[in-house]
Design a protein around this motif. Structure first.
Motif, PDB file in Angstrom:
ATOM      1  N   ILE A  63       0.828  -1.190   0.000  1.00  0.00           N
ATOM      2  CA  ILE A  63       0.000   0.000   0.000  1.00  0.00           C
ATOM      3  C   ILE A  63       0.869   1.248   0.000  1.00  0.00           C
ATOM      4  CG2 ILE A  63      -1.714   1.317   1.322  1.00  0.00           C
ATOM      5  CD1 ILE A  63      -2.902  -1.327   2.210  1.00  0.00           C
ATOM      6  N   THR A  64       2.000   1.203   0.676  1.00  0.00           N
ATOM      7  CA  THR A  64       2.861   2.378   0.788  1.00  0.00           C
ATOM      8  C   THR A  64       4.104   2.244  -0.084  1.00  0.00           C
ATOM      9  OG1 THR A  64       4.158   1.471   2.606  1.00  0.00           O
ATOM     10  CG2 THR A  64       2.139   2.684   3.194  1.00  0.00           C
ATOM     11  N   HIS A  65       4.742   3.367  -0.315  1.00  0.00           N
ATOM     12  CA  HIS A  65       6.001   3.381  -1.063  1.00  0.00           C
ATOM     13  C   HIS A  65       7.057   2.508  -0.365  1.00  0.00           C
ATOM     14  CE1 HIS A  65       9.551   4.811  -3.174  1.00  0.00           C
ATOM     15  NE2 HIS A  65      10.075   5.039  -1.988  1.00  0.00           N
ATOM     16  N   ASP A  66       7.182   2.654   0.935  1.00  0.00           N
ATOM     17  CA  ASP A  66       8.196   1.890   1.672  1.00  0.00           C
ATOM     18  C   ASP A  66       7.963   0.387   1.555  1.00  0.00           C
ATOM     19  OD1 ASP A  66       9.464   4.221   2.453  1.00  0.00           O
ATOM     20  OD2 ASP A  66       8.445   4.306   4.396  1.00  0.00           O
ATOM     21  N   ARG A  67       6.714  -0.033   1.624  1.00  0.00           N
ATOM     22  CA  ARG A  67       6.397  -1.463   1.492  1.00  0.00           C
ATOM     23  C   ARG A  67       6.702  -1.950   0.076  1.00  0.00           C
ATOM     24  NH1 ARG A  67       6.704  -6.042   3.269  1.00  0.00           N
ATOM     25  NH2 ARG A  67       5.026  -7.476   2.845  1.00  0.00           N
ATOM     26  N   PHE A  68       6.361  -1.132  -0.921  1.00  0.00           N
ATOM     27  CA  PHE A  68       6.675  -1.496  -2.302  1.00  0.00           C
ATOM     28  C   PHE A  68       8.182  -1.662  -2.483  1.00  0.00           C
ATOM     29  CE2 PHE A  68       8.119   0.139  -6.456  1.00  0.00           C
ATOM     30  CZ  PHE A  68       7.725  -0.940  -7.233  1.00  0.00           C
ATOM     31  N   MET A  69       8.953  -0.710  -1.985  1.00  0.00           N
ATOM     32  CA  MET A  69      10.408  -0.781  -2.132  1.00  0.00           C
ATOM     33  C   MET A  69      10.971  -2.002  -1.416  1.00  0.00           C
ATOM     34  SD  MET A  69      11.245   1.574  -4.169  1.00  0.00           S
ATOM     35  CE  MET A  69      13.006   1.390  -3.993  1.00  0.00           C
ATOM     36  N   ALA A  70      10.459  -2.322  -0.247  1.00  0.00           N
ATOM     37  CA  ALA A  70      10.929  -3.496   0.486  1.00  0.00           C
ATOM     38  C   ALA A  70      10.682  -4.777  -0.304  1.00  0.00           C
ATOM     39  CB  ALA A  70      10.250  -3.565   1.850  1.00  0.00           C
ATOM     40  N   GLU A  71       9.505  -4.890  -0.899  1.00  0.00           N
ATOM     41  CA  GLU A  71       9.189  -6.092  -1.695  1.00  0.00           C
ATOM     42  C   GLU A  71       9.969  -6.128  -3.002  1.00  0.00           C
ATOM     43  OE1 GLU A  71       7.643  -8.858  -1.029  1.00  0.00           O
ATOM     44  OE2 GLU A  71       7.303  -8.079   0.977  1.00  0.00           O
ATOM     45  N   TYR A  72      10.027  -4.992  -3.691  1.00  0.00           N
ATOM     46  CA  TYR A  72      10.642  -4.957  -5.012  1.00  0.00           C
ATOM     47  C   TYR A  72      12.142  -5.223  -4.958  1.00  0.00           C
ATOM     48  CZ  TYR A  72      11.684  -3.614  -9.759  1.00  0.00           C
ATOM     49  OH  TYR A  72      12.117  -3.636 -11.059  1.00  0.00           O
ATOM     50  N   THR A  73      12.808  -4.778  -3.914  1.00  0.00           N
ATOM     51  CA  THR A  73      14.263  -4.901  -3.838  1.00  0.00           C
ATOM     52  C   THR A  73      14.714  -6.151  -3.090  1.00  0.00           C
ATOM     53  OG1 THR A  73      14.343  -3.509  -1.850  1.00  0.00           O
ATOM     54  CG2 THR A  73      14.585  -2.403  -3.981  1.00  0.00           C
ATOM     55  N   SER A  74      13.806  -7.052  -2.777  1.00  0.00           N
ATOM     56  CA  SER A  74      14.179  -8.249  -2.015  1.00  0.00           C
ATOM     57  C   SER A  74      13.930  -9.522  -2.804  1.00  0.00           C
ATOM     58  CB  SER A  74      13.401  -8.292  -0.694  1.00  0.00           C
ATOM     59  OG  SER A  74      12.023  -8.493  -0.949  1.00  0.00           O
ATOM     60  N   ARG A  75      14.580 -10.549  -2.400  1.00  0.00           N
ATOM     61  CA  ARG A  75      14.385 -11.877  -2.967  1.00  0.00           C
ATOM     62  C   ARG A  75      13.266 -12.560  -2.219  1.00  0.00           C
ATOM     63  NH1 ARG A  75      18.498 -13.381  -6.392  1.00  0.00           N
ATOM     64  NH2 ARG A  75      20.291 -12.010  -6.364  1.00  0.00           N
ATOM     65  N   PRO A  76      12.678 -13.601  -2.725  1.00  0.00           N
ATOM     66  CA  PRO A  76      13.072 -14.359  -3.902  1.00  0.00           C
ATOM     67  C   PRO A  76      12.742 -13.607  -5.191  1.00  0.00           C
ATOM     68  CG  PRO A  76      11.025 -15.235  -3.035  1.00  0.00           C
ATOM     69  CD  PRO A  76      11.490 -14.151  -2.089  1.00  0.00           C
ATOM     70  N   THR A  77      13.284 -14.091  -6.273  1.00  0.00           N
ATOM     71  CA  THR A  77      13.025 -13.494  -7.571  1.00  0.00           C
ATOM     72  C   THR A  77      11.657 -13.940  -8.080  1.00  0.00           C
ATOM     73  OG1 THR A  77      14.103 -15.308  -8.736  1.00  0.00           O
ATOM     74  CG2 THR A  77      15.473 -13.409  -8.142  1.00  0.00           C
ATOM     75  N   LYS A  78      11.226 -13.297  -9.145  1.00  0.00           N
ATOM     76  CA  LYS A  78       9.978 -13.630  -9.841  1.00  0.00           C
ATOM     77  C   LYS A  78       8.742 -13.541  -8.950  1.00  0.00           C
ATOM     78  CE  LYS A  78      12.248 -16.452 -13.276  1.00  0.00           C
ATOM     79  NZ  LYS A  78      12.345 -17.726 -13.931  1.00  0.00           N
ATOM     80  N   LYS A  79       8.734 -12.589  -8.045  1.00  0.00           N
ATOM     81  CA  LYS A  79       7.546 -12.363  -7.228  1.00  0.00           C
ATOM     82  C   LYS A  79       6.518 -11.586  -8.043  1.00  0.00           C
ATOM     83  CE  LYS A  79       9.761 -10.349  -3.766  1.00  0.00           C
ATOM     84  NZ  LYS A  79      10.020  -9.674  -2.481  1.00  0.00           N
TER      85      LYS A  79
END
Length: 134
Positions: A63-79
């Motif tokens: 929902i938030t920018h910080d949550r998006f960045m945490a998910e986008y920059t973390s593994r596993p791949t192909k989420k």
């Protein structure tokens, strides 16, 4: 995969998208645009469900920018990530603001993770120009 669309076109295209993603180490950004209350979130989660063959991981719902960045920059791949408030990170009217710059940089740096991102946005004319190009 369950059949969702008439004649199975959506499912066929999802399979092709995954093949392209695997062959080219690609990421996919899917823009879901509509007015408030137009069911952008429902559509994104439904597409996530069919893309991932009947599973939705709400851990990757941001929902938030910080949550998006945490998910986008973390593994596993192909989420598969559903970003509810895309305007927090990709609004051209806030182009020089830190969240926008951080998100643009991340799209370039972490594309190797091959995520599929559904970005919900209310007004396509306010999108940063880089987002559709990634």
């Amino acid at each position: 995969m369950n059949q969702f669309s008439k004649n199975g076109y959506l499912e066929t295209n999802f399979r092709k998208m995954r093949e392209i993603q695997d062959e080219n180490d690609a990421q996919f950004i899917v823009l879901v645009v509509g007015e408030t209350g137009s069911s952008k979130t429902s559509l994104s989660l439904l597409l996530d469900y069919f893309l991932n063959e009947g599973e939705v991981n709400l851990e990757t719902y941001a929902i938030t920018h910080d949550r998006f960045m945490a998910e986008y920059t973390s593994r596993p791949t192909k989420k598969t990530i559903v970003f509810e408030e895309g305007r927090e990170s990709f609004d051209k009217n806030k182009y020089s603001h830190t969240p926008n710059k951080e998100a643009r940089d991340a799209l370039r740096q972490y594309r190797k993770y091959q995520h599929t991102v559904f970005v919900n946005f209310q007004d396509a004319s306010d999108l940063t120009p880089e987002l559709p190009l990634n």
